[in-house]
Design an enzyme around this catalytic site. Structure first.
Site, PDB file in Angstrom:
ATOM      1  CB  VAL A 221      -1.060  -0.035   1.259  1.00 45.04           C
ATOM      2  CG1 VAL A 221      -0.129  -0.064   2.417  1.00 45.04           C
ATOM      3  CG2 VAL A 221      -2.008   1.160   1.307  1.00 45.04           C
TER       4      VAL A 221
ATOM      5  CD  GLN B 199      -1.078  10.706   6.091  1.00 42.41           C
ATOM      6  OE1 GLN B 199       0.425  10.839   5.872  1.00 42.41           O
ATOM      7  NE2 GLN B 199      -1.644  11.759   5.529  1.00 42.41           N
ATOM      8  CE1 TYR B 200       2.306   4.011   3.078  1.00 39.31           C
ATOM      9  CE2 TYR B 200       4.875   5.074   2.806  1.00 39.31           C
ATOM     10  CZ  TYR B 200       3.729   3.992   2.310  1.00 39.31           C
ATOM     11  OH  TYR B 200       3.996   3.134   1.374  1.00 39.31           O
ATOM     12  N   GLY B 201       1.801   8.643   7.841  1.00 37.91           N
ATOM     13  CA  GLY B 201       2.027   9.326   9.096  1.00 37.91           C
ATOM     14  C   GLY B 201       1.852  10.867   9.005  1.00 37.91           C
TER      15      GLY B 201
END
Length: 430
Positions: A181, A225-227
Site C-alpha cells: 500500500v 497515510q504513512y503518518g
C-alpha cells in the site's frame, strides 16, 4: 493467496501505477472497509526467525536485526518460500541512506544530512557487532560473503520503509501484500490503517487487516497515510520521498537547547526543566507559520536566568516558576533570548549552500532528478522555518518596550500599579 489464509474482503490486486507497485481495488471500497487480511503465519517476524534454521543463532537479537538477517538469508536461497515476495522488493531505495557522496552534498547544512550520517554510523556499529558475534562464529550457517554492510543496510531500509504501527519495535513484521500500500498525499487521517486482530481459542490467532483510508472506486489505487505528523526529513529517511505540497506543512526543523552544566545555577535549572517534563537538553520541533512553541520560549528564558532574575530559581518559586517563565521576566532576559536566537538562526542559514530564492527557482525546474528534488524540498523547508524564526525574534526584540515584565506584573497583582502602568495614588501617601 486465499489458499494460504489471506482474506480479501474488498478485493485488491498488486500492479504497477504512478507510484510504483501498489494495491488496486477490484471493486468499489468504502472508507474504513477492510481491504485485505493477512494471518500471522504469513508475516516475517521474530517468530518466523525463531522457527527457521538460523533461529538459534539469532536468539536474543533485537527484532529488526533478527528479521534483517533472516531476510538476507532467504534472499540468498534459490528455492525459499519467500522467493516470490523477495523478488518484487525494490533492489534500490531512494532514502538518503543510499545516496552517493555527490547526491548527499545537496544536503549540505541540513539536519537531514546530520541524521543520515548518524544512521550510517549506527548501522556500521550494529553490523560490526553482528558480524563478530553472530555471522563469523557460525560459518556452517552463514555465508559471510552474503552479509555485507551494503546488504545489511538494504535490509534495514526495507524494514524501515515497509513496516507500520502496530507492527514496529518489538512487534516488527514484514507483511506481504499489505506492505504494497502506497502513501496517499491527500489523505488527512493521522495514522496508517493497519490493525492487528486476534481470533480463535484464547485469541491466539493474529491477523493484520488493512482498512481503506477513503472511499475507493473500482480500479483505483488503495492508499494509506504513512503518518500525518512526519516531516519531510523523516519521510525522506524512512520512505525515500517528500511531500512538496505546502498546504500539508511537512517542513520541520528540530531545535536543540541545553542548560550549561558548568554554570552556577545548573542544578536548579535542570530541576525546573525536569518538573516541566523536559531535561538538561530539550528538543523542540518547529514548523512553518507557527512561531516558536510556548515551552521553547520558557526554556530559553530559563537558560538565560542570571543576575537579579535568578531569585526565581529559589526553592520558594519551584512550583510556580514555569508559569512565570511563560511570560517575560525582565528586559535583560528577553534581550538575551532574542539575541541568542537571532545569532543562531543567522549562523545556521549561512551553513546552507544555496539561498531560499535559489531553491525556490530550482523547484520550479522540470529537470530535477527525484533525489535532487528531495534535497531541495528538505533544505528549502528548513531555511524557511529558520527565516521565520529569525524574523519573529527580530520583531520581538524591537517590541520590548511594549512588554510587561515580572516586576510590573507583581506590582499590579499587589494593586500598586493601575491599568496604565502608573503607581496607584495610595503608594505616595505618607
Amino acid at each position: 493467496m486465499a489458499s494460504k489464509g489471506v482474506a480479501e474482503p474488498g478485493g485488491v490486486e498488486v500492479r504497477r501505477g504512478e507510484l510504483g507497485l501498489g494495491l488496486f481495488a477490484k471493486r468499489s471500497v468504502s472508507k474504513n472497509q477492510e481491504v485485505v487480511s493477512i494471518p500471522k503465519t504469513l508475516w516475517m517476524d521474530v517468530d518466523t526467525v525463531r522457527r527457521s534454521e538460523i533461529g538459534e543463532c539469532c536468539a536474543g537479537l533485537r527484532p529488526w536485526i533478527a528479521v534483517a538477517l533472516y531476510l538476507l538469508h532467504e534472499k540468498a536461497k534459490p528455492h525459499s518460500d519467500w522467493s516470490a515476495y523477495i523478488r518484487v522488493l525494490p533492489r534500490t531505495l531512494d532514502s538518503p541512506l543510499f545516496w552517493s557522496e555527490e547526491e548527499l552534498a545537496e544536503l549540505k547544512g541540513t539536519q537531514l544530512l546530520s541524521s543520515i550520517n548518524g544512521f550510517k554510523e549506527f548501522l556500521k556499529r550494529e553490523y560490526d557487532k553482528v558480524m563478530t558475534e553472530v555471522i563469523e562464529p557460525r560459518p556452517d550457517v552463514f555465508d559471510r560473503s552474503l552479509y555485507t554492510l551494503e546488504a545489511f543496510t538494504w535490509a534495514f531500509g526495507i524494514l524501515r520503509s515497509r513496516t507500520f504501527p502496530p507492527l514496529i519495535g518489538d512487534n516488527l513484521a514484514l507483511v506481504p501484500l499489505a506492505d504494497f500500500v502506497n502513501h496517499g498525499f491527500g489523505l488527512t487521517n493521522e495514522d496508517p490503517y493497519w490493525h492487528v486482530k486476534s481470533a480463535g481459542v484464547f485469541a491466539r490467532q493474529e491477523t493484520l487487516t488493512l482498512q481503506a483510508a477513503a472511499n475507493c472506486a473500482e480500479k483505483q489505487e488503495v492508499l494509506m497515510q504513512y503518518g500525518k505528523k512526519k516531516g519531510n526529513a523523516q519521510l525522506a529517511t524512512d520512505y525515500g520521498f517528500v511531500d512538496s505540497d505546502e498546504k500539508n506543512n511537512r517542513d520541520s526543523f528540530t531545535l536543540t537547547l541545553q542548560v550549561s552544566l558548568s554554570e552556577r545555577f545548573a542544578d536548579d535549572k535542570v530541576d525546573i526543566a525536569q518538573m516541566a517534563g523536559l531535561d538538561s537538553t530539550a528538543y523542540f520541533n518547529l514548523y512553518r507559520n507557527q512561531g516558536p512553541p510556548e515551552d521553547m520560549i520558557a526554556y530559553l528564558r530559563l537558560i538565560a536566568l542570571f543576575g537579579s532574575d535568578s531569585f526565581l530559581l529559589e526553592a520558594l518559586f519551584r512550583n510556580t516558576v514555569w508559569d512565570h517563565l511563560r511570560l517575560p521576566i525582565s528586559r535583560e532576559n528577553e534581550e538575551a533570548i532574542c539575541e541568542a536566537m537571532i545569532e543562531g538562526c543567522r549562523a545556521t542559514l549561512r551553513e546552507y549552500s544555496s539561498t531560499i530564492d535559489e531553491d525556490t527557482m530550482l523547484l520550479n525546474s522540470s529537470e530535477l532528478s527525484t533525489r535532487k528534488k528531495m534535497a531541495v524540498v528538505v533544505r528549502l523547508g528548513e531555511k524557511r522555518i529558520l527565516q521565520e524564526q529569525l524574523q519573529w525574534f527580530e520583531t520581538h526584540l524591537a517590541d520590548l518596550d511594549r512588554l510587561e515584565f515580572y516586576a510590573e506584573r507583581r506590582l499590579r497583582d499587589l494593586g500598586l500599579l493601575d491599568d496604565k502602568g502608573n503607581m496607584t495614588p495610595w503608594v505616595f501617601k505618607s
